[in-house]
Write a protein that holds these residues in place. Structure first.
Motif, short mmCIF file in Angstrom:
data_model
loop_
_atom_site.label_atom_id
_atom_site.label_comp_id
_atom_site.label_asym_id
_atom_site.label_seq_id
_atom_site.Cartn_x
_atom_site.Cartn_y
_atom_site.Cartn_z
N GLY A 93 0.83 -1.20 0.00
CA GLY A 93 0.00 0.00 0.00
C GLY A 93 0.87 1.24 0.00
O GLY A 93 1.93 1.29 -0.63
N THR A 94 0.43 2.26 0.75
CA THR A 94 1.19 3.50 0.87
C THR A 94 1.49 3.76 2.34
O THR A 94 0.75 3.32 3.23
N LEU A 95 2.55 4.50 2.60
CA LEU A 95 3.02 4.66 3.98
C LEU A 95 2.21 5.65 4.79
O LEU A 95 2.03 5.49 5.99
N GLY A 96 1.73 6.73 4.16
CA GLY A 96 1.16 7.81 4.94
C GLY A 96 2.28 8.59 5.61
O GLY A 96 3.45 8.41 5.31
N SER A 97 1.89 9.46 6.56
CA SER A 97 2.88 10.34 7.21
C SER A 97 2.75 10.37 8.72
O SER A 97 3.08 11.37 9.35
N ARG A 98 2.28 9.29 9.32
CA ARG A 98 2.14 9.26 10.78
C ARG A 98 3.45 8.81 11.41
O ARG A 98 3.93 7.72 11.15
N GLY A 110 -3.30 0.19 3.21
CA GLY A 110 -2.73 -1.15 3.32
C GLY A 110 -1.91 -1.34 4.58
O GLY A 110 -2.16 -0.73 5.62
N ALA A 111 -0.88 -2.19 4.47
CA ALA A 111 -0.11 -2.62 5.63
C ALA A 111 1.05 -1.69 5.96
O ALA A 111 1.64 -1.80 7.03
N GLY A 112 1.40 -0.77 5.05
CA GLY A 112 2.59 0.04 5.28
C GLY A 112 3.82 -0.84 5.24
O GLY A 112 3.92 -1.78 4.45
N TYR A 113 4.80 -0.55 6.10
CA TYR A 113 5.96 -1.44 6.22
C TYR A 113 5.52 -2.73 6.89
O TYR A 113 4.89 -2.70 7.96
N TRP A 114 5.87 -3.88 6.30
CA TRP A 114 5.38 -5.14 6.83
C TRP A 114 6.33 -6.28 6.51
O TRP A 114 7.25 -6.13 5.69
N VAL A 115 6.09 -7.42 7.19
CA VAL A 115 6.88 -8.63 6.99
C VAL A 115 5.94 -9.83 7.02
O VAL A 115 5.00 -9.88 7.82
N GLN A 146 13.90 -13.14 17.00
CA GLN A 146 14.73 -12.18 16.26
C GLN A 146 13.92 -10.94 15.96
O GLN A 146 12.75 -11.01 15.58
N GLN A 147 14.54 -9.76 16.11
CA GLN A 147 13.82 -8.52 15.83
C GLN A 147 13.62 -8.34 14.34
O GLN A 147 14.55 -8.48 13.54
N LEU A 148 12.37 -8.03 13.97
CA LEU A 148 11.99 -7.81 12.58
C LEU A 148 11.90 -6.34 12.22
O LEU A 148 12.06 -5.95 11.07
N GLY A 149 11.55 -5.52 13.21
CA GLY A 149 11.34 -4.10 12.98
C GLY A 149 10.86 -3.46 14.26
O GLY A 149 11.05 -4.00 15.36
N ARG A 150 10.21 -2.28 14.10
CA ARG A 150 9.71 -1.55 15.27
C ARG A 150 8.27 -1.12 15.04
O ARG A 150 7.84 -0.87 13.91
N VAL A 151 7.52 -1.02 16.14
CA VAL A 151 6.10 -0.65 16.08
C VAL A 151 5.96 0.78 15.54
O VAL A 151 6.64 1.70 15.99
N GLY A 152 5.05 0.92 14.59
CA GLY A 152 4.77 2.23 14.03
C GLY A 152 3.31 2.38 13.66
O GLY A 152 2.43 1.71 14.24
N SER A 153 3.04 3.23 12.67
CA SER A 153 1.67 3.49 12.26
C SER A 153 1.61 3.79 10.76
O SER A 153 0.85 4.64 10.31
N THR A 154 2.43 3.06 9.98
CA THR A 154 2.41 3.24 8.53
C THR A 154 1.23 2.48 7.93
O THR A 154 0.66 1.59 8.55
N GLY A 155 0.86 2.84 6.71
CA GLY A 155 -0.30 2.22 6.07
C GLY A 155 -1.60 2.76 6.65
O GLY A 155 -1.66 3.89 7.16
N LYS A 156 -2.62 1.95 6.59
CA LYS A 156 -3.93 2.37 7.11
C LYS A 156 -3.98 2.06 8.61
O LYS A 156 -4.43 1.00 9.04
N SER A 157 -3.51 3.00 9.38
CA SER A 157 -3.37 2.82 10.82
C SER A 157 -3.67 4.12 11.53
O SER A 157 -3.12 5.16 11.17
N GLY A 158 -4.51 4.05 12.55
CA GLY A 158 -4.90 5.25 13.26
C GLY A 158 -4.03 5.60 14.44
O GLY A 158 -4.08 6.71 14.95
N ALA A 159 -3.22 4.63 14.90
CA ALA A 159 -2.36 4.84 16.06
C ALA A 159 -1.25 3.80 16.01
O ALA A 159 -1.41 2.75 15.39
#
Length: 202
Positions: A93-98, A110-115, A146-159
């Motif tokens: 999808g698209t990242l957005g700007s949150r 969509g999912a934003g950054y994902w695995v 194993q670390q995959l990434g960090r919690v964020g709010s990319t994609g269709k995410s309100g928080a």
């Protein structure tokens, strides 16, 4: 050729065309087979931490949103629930700007950054809305915890949160962690449970 014969042929051709259209447009279901034994999935968050697992109407059955029970969500580590091979990592999808600096910025899609990880035996897990590009790439072998990434709010995410799924033979299923059902089974109402991670180093 009589008018009646012509009409019969026209009807037959029309039915054949419609049948062909139906055959072409109805998606074919893949038979992925029967899943093997479920891996010993653990919560996809740091060892010993307590997280709130929630859902809401329209979220989709078995989808889980993870929020920390205490502290800031932004940037918290996301860990592999079990060992496996990364089959997708990047942007959906698209990242957005949150961001932490602009938490009310524009939504993405969509999912934003994902695995997505293949754990073998037709079992997969998915990790959505990461803060930044994943720390793993397609084809990488990852170990449980194993670390995959960090919690964020990319994609269709309100928080900031982690959207997580367990799938068997391509179908979403109730997530089980450390042998215990998650309790998130449907999206008929908004509800939550609390679980403590046993995703600890061996």
């Amino acid at each position: 050729m009589t008018a009646r014969t012509r009409t019969g042929i026209a009807v037959a051709v029309t039915l054949a065309a419609l049948l062909g259209l139906i055959i072409v447009t109805v998606p074919r279901m893949r038979n992925l087979g029967t899943p093997g034994p479920r891996p010993d999935f653990q919560l996809p968050v740091a060892c010993g931490e307590t997280w709130i697992l929630g859902t809401y109407p329209g979220h989709d059955d078995f989808d889980i949103d993870f929020f920390p029970a205490s502290g800031e969500a932004w940037g918290r580590p996301i860990h592999a629930a079990a060992a496996g091979t990364v089959v997708e990592a990047g942007i959906s999808g698209t990242l957005g700007s949150r961001t932490p600096d602009d938490p009310k910025g524009p939504y993405g899609s969509g999912a934003g950054y994902w695995v997505k990880i293949d754990h073998g035996g037709l079992w997969e897990t998915q990790y959505l809305h990461m803060l930044e590009p994943p720390m793993v790439a397609e084809g990488d072998r990852v170990e449980q915890g194993q670390q995959l990434g960090r919690v964020g709010s990319t994609g269709k995410s309100g928080a900031p949160h982690l959207h997580y799924e367990q799938r068997a033979a391509g179908e979403k299923t109730e997530a089980i962690f450390a042998g215990e059902p998650s309790g998130i089974t449907d999206d008929d109402s908004e509800y939550e449970v609390r679980r403590t991670s046993r995703n600890c180093p061996a």
